[in-house]
Design a protein around this motif. Structure first.
Motif, PDB file in Angstrom:
ATOM      1  N   GLU A   1       0.839  -1.203   0.000  1.00  0.00           N
ATOM      2  CA  GLU A   1       0.000   0.000   0.000  1.00  0.00           C
ATOM      3  C   GLU A   1       0.874   1.254   0.000  1.00  0.00           C
ATOM      4  O   GLU A   1       0.606   2.228  -0.724  1.00  0.00           O
ATOM      5  N   ALA A   2       1.943   1.235   0.814  1.00  0.00           N
ATOM      6  CA  ALA A   2       2.859   2.378   0.843  1.00  0.00           C
ATOM      7  C   ALA A   2       3.543   2.557  -0.498  1.00  0.00           C
ATOM      8  O   ALA A   2       3.721   3.689  -0.981  1.00  0.00           O
TER       9      ALA A   2
ATOM     10  N   THR B   1       1.391   4.286  -2.856  1.00  0.00           N
ATOM     11  CA  THR B   1       1.259   5.695  -2.501  1.00  0.00           C
ATOM     12  C   THR B   1       2.406   6.533  -3.055  1.00  0.00           C
ATOM     13  O   THR B   1       2.208   7.699  -3.415  1.00  0.00           O
ATOM     14  N   VAL B   2       3.608   5.938  -3.127  1.00  0.00           N
ATOM     15  CA  VAL B   2       4.778   6.707  -3.567  1.00  0.00           C
ATOM     16  C   VAL B   2       5.165   6.382  -5.009  1.00  0.00           C
ATOM     17  O   VAL B   2       6.273   6.684  -5.441  1.00  0.00           O
TER      18      VAL B   2
ATOM     19  N   ALA C   1       5.967   7.292   2.507  1.00  0.00           N
ATOM     20  CA  ALA C   1       4.546   7.536   2.235  1.00  0.00           C
ATOM     21  C   ALA C   1       3.933   8.473   3.275  1.00  0.00           C
ATOM     22  O   ALA C   1       3.120   9.349   2.939  1.00  0.00           O
ATOM     23  N   HIS C   2       4.344   8.326   4.515  1.00  0.00           N
ATOM     24  CA  HIS C   2       3.728   9.097   5.603  1.00  0.00           C
ATOM     25  C   HIS C   2       4.305  10.502   5.735  1.00  0.00           C
ATOM     26  O   HIS C   2       3.576  11.461   6.028  1.00  0.00           O
TER      27      HIS C   2
END
Length: 298
Positions: free
Chosen positions: A152-153, A156-157, A262-263
């Motif tokens: 998932e991360a 995201t990137v 990602a965060h």
């Protein structure tokens, strides 16, 4: 919550008045778990930024005094535990101040074989500590259980990293034999914000909020977070990491870096830059076919 020096001075005056006359100075740090202030010449104040990191206060106060005497490098020793109050609603701590600086991305110390040897010495010393009554580490889960969050991360990137190359590196990490032995003591988060260096040597290891028992591969993240290729090999040889252990360690570093990128990509540029560098190191290593030796799976 914004944590200002005036808040810290007020907390000290209210709960530890014998230190109220000591100067308070903010400390620049890349970490996101705690706001750190220097108190006088030899103390540090650590105030958790989140409820999750607040739980680390009790962990460090219980275990750091026990670990300190068995480690070859200084660690912060708890001096006092602050109580939540109206001014600051979480537990906090005062500990010893340790000299040194956090290494940064591309720091010259990252190519130091001496730093690699120091890190290995620290990791091996942790592993030798008896696990009796020790808690599970923050990262005590099997590497494979991180697959959904890691993918998932990565999604995201996409566009920031080479998605195909990163996915291939992650797949290779998951192919390593899983850890099946008894867990050992690990620091759990050996990255730039949690170590201090000077003149290419390790001077201290800090922030033990993630410590506990886990797969020893967790602490091998230091190879990619703190070292460049040549020193990385020195570290690997010093910890005697076979293919399985090393590949899992690389997977841990990759998974952590992807989640951090990602965060933090829009909120903490330094953390994001460190994470991106780790990912780049791993992808570059895979492209060159580096980091593989034959050995029995751990």
């Amino acid at each position: 919550m914004i944590i200002e020096p005036t808040l810290v001075r007020g907390l000290i005056a209210a709960q530890f008045p014998h230190w109220a006359d000591l100067p308070v100075e903010a400390v620049a740090a890349s970490g996101t778990a705690n706001a750190i202030y220097r108190l006088g010449a030899d103390k540090a104040v650590r105030l958790p930024r989140t409820e999750g990191s607040a739980a680390d206060v009790a962990t460090e106060h219980r275990w750091l005094p026990r670990l300190a005497g068995q480690l070859p490098f200084p660690v912060p020793l708890p001096l006092a535990q602050g109580a939540p109050d109206k001014a600051f609603p979480r537990p906090w701590s005062v500990c010893t101040w340790l000299e040194g600086r956090n290494p940064g991305p591309g720091d010259a110390s990252s190519s130091s074989d001496l730093l690699a040897a120091d890190l290995a010495e620290c990791v091996l010393a942790l592993r030798r500590i008896t696990p009796e009554d020790a808690p599970p580490a923050y990262r005590s889960e099997p590497l494979a259980s991180r697959d959904p969050a890691t993918r998932e991360a990565l999604a995201t990137v996409a566009g920031i990293v080479d998605t195909e190359a990163v996915a291939a590196a992650w797949k290779e990490s998951l192919s390593a034999p899983p850890f099946t032995s008894a867990p050992v003591w690990v620091h759990g988060d050996l990255q730039p914000g949690n170590v201090l260096v000077a003149d290419g040597r390790l001077t201290a290891v800090i922030d033990f909020g993630c410590t506990g028992l886990a797969d020893p591969a967790v602490d091998l993240i230091a190879a990619w977070y703190l070292l460049t290729a040549g020193a990385r090999q020195t570290f690997r040889e010093a910890v005697a990491a076979d293919d399985a252990l090393w590949t899992r360690g690389r997977g841990w570093a990759l998974s952590i870096a992807l989640l951090e990128l990602a965060h933090y990509r829009e909120t903490n540029p330094l953390m994001a830059r460190i994470a991106a560098q780790v990912i780049g190191e791993i992808v570059g290593e895979a492209a060159k076919g580096e980091g593989r030796v034959h050995g029995d799976p751990l």
